[in-house]
Write an enzyme that holds these catalytic residues in place. Sequence first.
Site, PDB file in Angstrom:
ATOM      1  CG  ASN A 196      -1.733  -1.287   1.289  1.00  0.00           C
ATOM      2  OD1 ASN A 196      -1.486  -2.108   2.174  1.00  0.00           O
ATOM      3  ND2 ASN A 196      -2.618  -1.516   0.328  1.00  0.00           N
ATOM      4  CB  VAL A 209       0.518   6.440   2.465  1.00  0.00           C
ATOM      5  CG1 VAL A 209      -0.156   5.409   3.364  1.00  0.00           C
ATOM      6  CG2 VAL A 209       1.938   6.704   2.931  1.00  0.00           C
ATOM      7  CB  CYS A 210      -2.884   3.278  -1.086  1.00  0.00           C
ATOM      8  SG  CYS A 210      -4.583   3.033  -1.583  1.00  0.00           S
ATOM      9  CG  LEU A 211      -5.057   4.675   5.673  1.00  0.00           C
ATOM     10  CD1 LEU A 211      -5.142   3.185   5.982  1.00  0.00           C
ATOM     11  CD2 LEU A 211      -4.340   5.399   6.812  1.00  0.00           C
TER      12      LEU A 211
END
Lengths: 92, 177
Positions: free
Chosen positions: B96, B103-105
């Site tokens: 992620n 950042v992939c959140l």
Amino acid sequence: MKVRIKEWNAVSIWHWNVSEDEVCGICRVHFDGTCPSCKYPGDDCPIIIGKCNHSFHMHCLLKWLELETSRGLCPMCRQPFQTLGEDEVITT
Amino acid sequence: MKQQQAKAAGEGASTAAKKVTAAQLRVQKDLTELSLPPTMHTHFADPEDIMNFQVFLQPDEGFYVGAHITFEFAINLNFPHEPPKVKCLNKIYHPNIDLQGNVCLNILREDWKPVLSLNSVMIGLQYLFLEPNAGDPLNKEAAMDLQKSRATFAAHVKNSMRGGYVGPEKFDDVLRR
């Protein structure tokens, strides 16, 4: 004993009809305070209650709803935000 | 109540004089209410600037146990209507997080909402390191790797954290500070 009243001052207090320790989830300021862009609490900086029963300072919520990213959803529960009609407000 | 109102109004007046923005007020509140696990710490390079800071994370379990990960938080004036911008400053092998540190959140992107706090973002970051999410990848190779075999993925992570290679990419040594 006789007392003569020379003058008197009427004092009143008010607060919004929400739980006293509740804060606006957006600015985290007490509802009886104002949103960050206002100076004085009252009708100029009202609170808004949704059908989902979540409340915010109106100015805080409108700023959120104006954004495309909000998709018109309540910041608390992500249901489409609809204002509670005036006749539906439960007064205590 | 009246006192509270007067106080609130007073605060408004004094902040206007100092030109503290709504975003700064909210950040200040979030920071005072921060309650981070012992695995996370904040660092303010410039104590005067509460809108830009770093967060250190040292996972104590999971694939990334023992790593020292640093994130940069940049908060703009539209906070909390817009999420903070978070970047990972280390080059790490993570499904992620891409090689540039993006950042992939979900709560930093499409699922952000203004009632979320900085604390919830930081806890979300920690969660990414305990349970990387192969379903929503920024580093597709790492995600496929994790999906295929947790054991191989774990070995690759371990190697990457030592400053080793995974495929053609060399990663940062994050085991030492």
